[in-house]
Design a protein around this motif. Structure first.
Motif, mmCIF file in Angstrom:
data_model
loop_
_atom_site.group_PDB
_atom_site.id
_atom_site.type_symbol
_atom_site.label_atom_id
_atom_site.label_comp_id
_atom_site.label_asym_id
_atom_site.label_seq_id
_atom_site.Cartn_x
_atom_site.Cartn_y
_atom_site.Cartn_z
ATOM 1 N N SER A 225 7.608 -33.074 29.299
ATOM 2 C CA SER A 225 7.772 -33.153 27.840
ATOM 3 C C SER A 225 6.902 -34.283 27.331
ATOM 4 O O SER A 225 7.371 -35.149 26.606
ATOM 5 N N HIS B 242 11.291 -36.221 35.390
ATOM 6 C CA HIS B 242 10.998 -35.882 33.995
ATOM 7 C C HIS B 242 9.768 -36.674 33.547
ATOM 8 O O HIS B 242 9.835 -37.878 33.346
ATOM 9 N N TYR C 89 6.678 -34.068 21.572
ATOM 10 C CA TYR C 89 7.727 -34.829 20.885
ATOM 11 C C TYR C 89 7.662 -34.501 19.403
ATOM 12 O O TYR C 89 6.680 -34.788 18.722
ATOM 13 N N GLN D 65 5.002 -36.982 25.600
ATOM 14 C CA GLN D 65 5.272 -37.322 24.214
ATOM 15 C C GLN D 65 4.089 -37.106 23.278
ATOM 16 O O GLN D 65 4.287 -36.856 22.084
ATOM 17 N N ASP E 221 17.485 -30.859 24.602
ATOM 18 C CA ASP E 221 17.353 -32.099 23.847
ATOM 19 C C ASP E 221 16.555 -31.923 22.575
ATOM 20 O O ASP E 221 16.083 -32.885 21.994
ATOM 21 N N VAL E 222 16.349 -30.654 22.139
ATOM 22 C CA VAL E 222 15.430 -30.437 21.033
ATOM 23 C C VAL E 222 15.962 -30.996 19.720
ATOM 24 O O VAL E 222 15.198 -31.389 18.859
ATOM 25 N N CYS F 62 11.148 -32.339 22.721
ATOM 26 C CA CYS F 62 12.098 -33.426 22.465
ATOM 27 C C CYS F 62 11.935 -33.994 21.056
ATOM 28 O O CYS F 62 10.903 -33.827 20.419
ATOM 29 N N ARG G 279 18.645 -37.039 20.438
ATOM 30 C CA ARG G 279 19.170 -37.739 21.597
ATOM 31 C C ARG G 279 19.926 -38.975 21.159
ATOM 32 O O ARG G 279 19.538 -39.637 20.206
ATOM 33 N N TRP H 220 7.617 -37.738 30.801
ATOM 34 C CA TRP H 220 7.729 -37.761 29.335
ATOM 35 C C TRP H 220 6.682 -38.636 28.670
ATOM 36 O O TRP H 220 6.355 -38.445 27.496
ATOM 37 N N TRP I 167 18.590 -39.586 31.304
ATOM 38 C CA TRP I 167 17.603 -39.770 30.256
ATOM 39 C C TRP I 167 17.924 -41.094 29.596
ATOM 40 O O TRP I 167 18.333 -42.038 30.255
ATOM 41 N N GLU J 17 10.111 -29.291 28.176
ATOM 42 C CA GLU J 17 11.174 -29.634 27.246
ATOM 43 C C GLU J 17 10.550 -30.192 25.971
ATOM 44 O O GLU J 17 9.742 -31.111 26.020
ATOM 45 N N TRP K 162 13.442 -37.634 18.693
ATOM 46 C CA TRP K 162 14.296 -38.800 18.523
ATOM 47 C C TRP K 162 15.174 -38.597 17.293
ATOM 48 O O TRP K 162 14.711 -38.232 16.224
#
Length: 223
Positions: free
Chosen positions: A104, A83, A110, A106, A8-9, A145, A12, A85, A48, A143, A147
């Motif tokens: 992951s 997960h 993130y 945030q 998911d890098v 991540c 998303r 997050w 997710w 992970e 946006w």
């Protein structure tokens, strides 16, 4: 063994499936976790913001974001992967309950949080508060991540790199061999950033925030 998931890098897609399909909600008054495991026949299901399929080689599994664990922790199947997050102590609680987890958080991993510098990515250790070996084995990895609405083709590479590399070293390195001071890792990451630049990847300078421009003229290694 810790592993790195770059799935998911890049970005998303955000889909609230419950709006279009309200029957997916567990109940009329519970509209966060989606009750869709029984509706799909794939061997593994990952939930997710958007549902996607993953294939785990060892056994049938389902993965869910921490909201599902917070609401239905004692009712989740033992093969569920949680997960973590948002942050907090969800990872510690999940492995204590015998569930596997992926981190992951945030505030640390993130990429759209541009104020988090590479040192913050590097020092986020998934096993920091999980000390029992049998619980550490339940942490599958982490992970990084991002946006999608925070990036486009003009800034995606410098948003991802070199901060993702700092998380990668954290995840690929056994906990007993990790650097305890970021200054020990800085030369390696500076070299790697230069290597990315030489290969045409617009990785941002090591010093500064995500997407930052160089602070002064000079070689890439000095930036």
């Amino acid at each position: 063994m810790k592993t790195l998931d770059y799935g998911d890098v890049a970005c998303r897609w955000i889909i609230d499936m419950g709006v279009g399909y309200p029957s997916l909600w567990p109940s009329a008054i519970c509209k966060e976790p989606l009750d869709i495991l029984a509706r799909f026949s794939s061997s593994s299901l990952s939930i997710w913001e958007v549902m996607k399929s993953t294939q785990l080689e060892t056994e049938s599994s389902s993965s869910c974001r921490e909201e599902s664990f917070n609401n239905f922790g004692d009712k989740l199947d033992h093969n569920t992967v949680v997960h973590n997050w948002l942050g907090g102590t969800v990872a510690e609680e999940a492995v204590a309950a015998g569930l596997r987890c992926i981190l992951s958080k945030q505030e640390s991993w993130y990429l759209d949080h541009l104020y988090v510098q590479w040192e913050g990515f590097y020092m986020n250790e998934p096993l920091a508060k999980i000390h029992k070996p049998e619980q550490q084995r339940l942490v599958l990895g982490g992970e990084v991540c991002m946006w999608g609405e925070k990036i486009d083709s003009s800034d995606i590479q410098q948003t991802i790199w070199p901060r993702s590399a700092a998380a990668a070293e954290r995840l690929w390195t056994p906990i007993e061999k990790l650097a305890t001071n970021t200054s020990m890792a800085a030369p390696r990451l500076a070299w790697f950033r230069c290597l990315l630049n030489q290969r045409g990847v617009a990785a941002a300078p090591l010093v500064g925030y995500g997407q930052s421009a160089p602070l002064y003229p000079g070689s890439c290694i000095s930036q």
